[in-house]
Design an enzyme around this catalytic site. Sequence first.
Site, PDB file in Angstrom:
ATOM      1  CB  SER A  32     -57.376 -48.006 -40.609  1.00  0.00           C
ATOM      2  OG  SER A  32     -58.229 -48.834 -39.834  1.00  0.00           O
ATOM      3  CG  ASN A 119     -60.698 -60.589 -41.958  1.00  0.00           C
ATOM      4  OD1 ASN A 119     -60.209 -59.568 -41.452  1.00  0.00           O
ATOM      5  ND2 ASN A 119     -60.099 -61.764 -41.906  1.00  0.00           N
ATOM      6  CB  THR A 164     -59.669 -32.783 -86.726  1.00  0.00           C
ATOM      7  OG1 THR A 164     -59.251 -32.150 -87.933  1.00  0.00           O
ATOM      8  CG2 THR A 164     -61.133 -33.187 -86.838  1.00  0.00           C
ATOM      9  CG  HIS A 165     -55.107 -32.981 -86.560  1.00  0.00           C
ATOM     10  ND1 HIS A 165     -54.283 -34.064 -86.436  1.00  0.00           N
ATOM     11  CD2 HIS A 165     -56.063 -33.332 -87.467  1.00  0.00           C
ATOM     12  CE1 HIS A 165     -54.700 -35.044 -87.238  1.00  0.00           C
ATOM     13  NE2 HIS A 165     -55.796 -34.625 -87.872  1.00  0.00           N
ATOM     14  CB  SER A 286     -53.493 -12.450 -61.053  1.00  0.00           C
ATOM     15  OG  SER A 286     -52.179 -12.034 -60.726  1.00  0.00           O
ATOM     16  CE  LYS A 292     -53.832 -14.322 -65.748  1.00  0.00           C
ATOM     17  NZ  LYS A 292     -52.559 -14.951 -65.922  1.00  0.00           N
ATOM     18  CG  ASN A 294     -55.990 -16.518 -63.607  1.00  0.00           C
ATOM     19  OD1 ASN A 294     -55.764 -16.170 -64.764  1.00  0.00           O
ATOM     20  ND2 ASN A 294     -55.247 -16.144 -62.583  1.00  0.00           N
ATOM     21  CD  GLU A 299     -56.032 -22.814 -64.378  1.00  0.00           C
ATOM     22  OE1 GLU A 299     -54.803 -22.862 -64.392  1.00  0.00           O
ATOM     23  OE2 GLU A 299     -56.667 -21.837 -63.937  1.00  0.00           O
ATOM     24  CE1 TYR A 326     -58.557 -57.119 -44.607  1.00  0.00           C
ATOM     25  CE2 TYR A 326     -57.030 -58.015 -42.982  1.00  0.00           C
ATOM     26  CZ  TYR A 326     -57.657 -56.933 -43.577  1.00  0.00           C
ATOM     27  OH  TYR A 326     -57.383 -55.664 -43.139  1.00  0.00           O
ATOM     28  CD  GLN A 331     -55.727 -50.646 -41.783  1.00  0.00           C
ATOM     29  OE1 GLN A 331     -56.422 -51.355 -41.067  1.00  0.00           O
ATOM     30  NE2 GLN A 331     -54.639 -50.048 -41.345  1.00  0.00           N
ATOM     31  CE  LYS A 334     -61.300 -49.941 -45.351  1.00  0.00           C
ATOM     32  NZ  LYS A 334     -60.069 -50.769 -45.506  1.00  0.00           N
TER      33      LYS A 334
HETATM   34  N1  ARG Z   1     -59.018 -51.933 -40.614  1.00  0.00           N
HETATM   35  C1  ARG Z   1     -59.027 -53.172 -41.315  1.00  0.00           C
HETATM   36  C2  ARG Z   1     -59.060 -52.927 -42.842  1.00  0.00           C
HETATM   37  O1  ARG Z   1     -59.359 -51.889 -43.230  1.00  0.00           O
HETATM   38  C3  ARG Z   1     -60.216 -53.989 -40.917  1.00  0.00           C
HETATM   39  C4  ARG Z   1     -60.036 -55.443 -41.049  1.00  0.00           C
HETATM   40  C5  ARG Z   1     -59.046 -55.937 -40.069  1.00  0.00           C
HETATM   41  N2  ARG Z   1     -58.983 -57.342 -40.025  1.00  0.00           N
HETATM   42  C6  ARG Z   1     -58.024 -57.959 -39.358  1.00  0.00           C
HETATM   43  N3  ARG Z   1     -58.055 -59.245 -39.370  1.00  0.00           N
HETATM   44  N4  ARG Z   1     -57.087 -57.323 -38.730  1.00  0.00           N
HETATM   45  O2  ARG Z   1     -58.730 -53.804 -43.604  1.00  0.00           O
END
Ligand code: ARG
Length: 473
Positions: A32, A119, A164-165, A286, A292, A294, A299, A326, A331, A334
């Site tokens: 990660s 964890n 409205t509408h 454009s 143009k 824009n 947007e 956990y 993971q 994120k």
């Molecule tokens: N990279 C892990 C996460 O984002 C961290 C926790 C990992 N814990 C484990 N027991 N492998 O969740």
Amino acid sequence: MSHSDDDKSANKMWGGRFSAPPAEIMEEINASIGFDKVLAPQDIRGSKAHAAMLAEQGIITKSDAREIIKGLNQVSAEIEAGSFTFSRALEDVHMNVENRLKEIVGPAAGRLHTARSRNDQVALDFRLFVRDRLDEFDRALIVLKLALAAKAEIHAGTAMPGFTHLQPAQPVTFGHHLMAYVEMFARDRSRFSDARSRLNECPLGAAALAGTSFPIDRHMTAKALGFDRPTANSLDSVSDRDFVLEALAAATICGVHLSRFAEEIVLWMTPQFGFIRLSDGLTTGSSIMPQKRNPDAAELARAKVGRIAGAFQSIVIVMKGLPLAYSKDMQEDKEVTLDALSSLALAITAMTRMVEDMEPNKDAMRAASGRGYSTATDLADWLVRELKLPFREAHHVTGSIVKEAEKRKLDLEKLPLEAMQSIEPRISNAVYSVLSVENSLASRTSYGGTSPQNVRKMARGWLKRLEKELTSG
Ligand code: ARG
């Protein structure tokens, strides 16, 4: 065999019982670090608080804690300077930081992970991260509301059509329209603040899932990290991600508000509406059509909520049905969250710049505000007030008058008295006083109504409050 890290066959952090390194695909799906490296500042903050607590409780020596904290400061400096090399083999931010710490301070680094697990560490880091973002949103929304209220004060009396509408309904003022968003963003702030108060409990010390046998002081770390208290259940501490969901739910609603406003900017900038102008710096051209201008920023602000709502959905689905405590599934919280929260920050800032920049085309707005028989309700109200007609009947009479005006291709204001009297003989010349846009606006004095006087007062009240919040925060 030694416990040193020159055993390349297995992971340095957890490889004791392994005799083979992870397969390429294992490393690829497991790592990660590519995205969680942004949590490094939070990770280091948490580790410093943890080390200080361990020393205070006599679990590690004061000199080890000093070494660890000094080393973490160096890691932090290296990351800030961009000289830190993140390694995929070390999976995530927690192990990357700890490994570098070991290179810097040696064996003392190995004592940092006492009474802690990744964890509770990741639960802590992500809480700190989301909390920082919530605080940023709060400030950004104050600035956006200030821009809106400042513009609203200037345009408290600038007529524009109220829809409205998306059909012309009644005249309102541009200031009143802008102030509607001030109210929405105020509720968004309150939602973020609610989310923050529930988030603000410290999971550190829950360890892997069951707590720890070491005599840790969770109140100390909670306090040091700005939390109200430690979390009360170790299983819940490492498995809860509802703080992320709440932040994303609030972000989604805020994104919806921004999106509606952005859509109005897009509409208002069309030549067909021609209500506002944005300066060159906030529009684009454009490559083929030279004429143009824009509204790309609007947007994109309109579109960002797609990612934000998507992140909410994504994490709801990841969390649904997960048994305690956990699981690595978590993971997956994120990447989408990081993206969603950055998207919201960007959209708020872009909208703020556009509000500060936009100039209404008062003539176009004024002309449009009188079109579509927008003061017909004022006529009906006059019939109720002056002729004592029941509102339903007044509504019907007004409908017939509008029909007549439409037939003659005239605005209500221009319709001759005889034409009105042929429908309701008791109508007098005095009726014309309520048919103008200006009169209609000035008459809407009920609390929360669009009269320029009301709007000015609301805008000033908000400006005062917001300026105080900005300087006190
Ligand atoms: N990279 C892990 C996460 O984002 C961290 C926790 C990992 N814990 C484990 N027991 N492998 O969740």
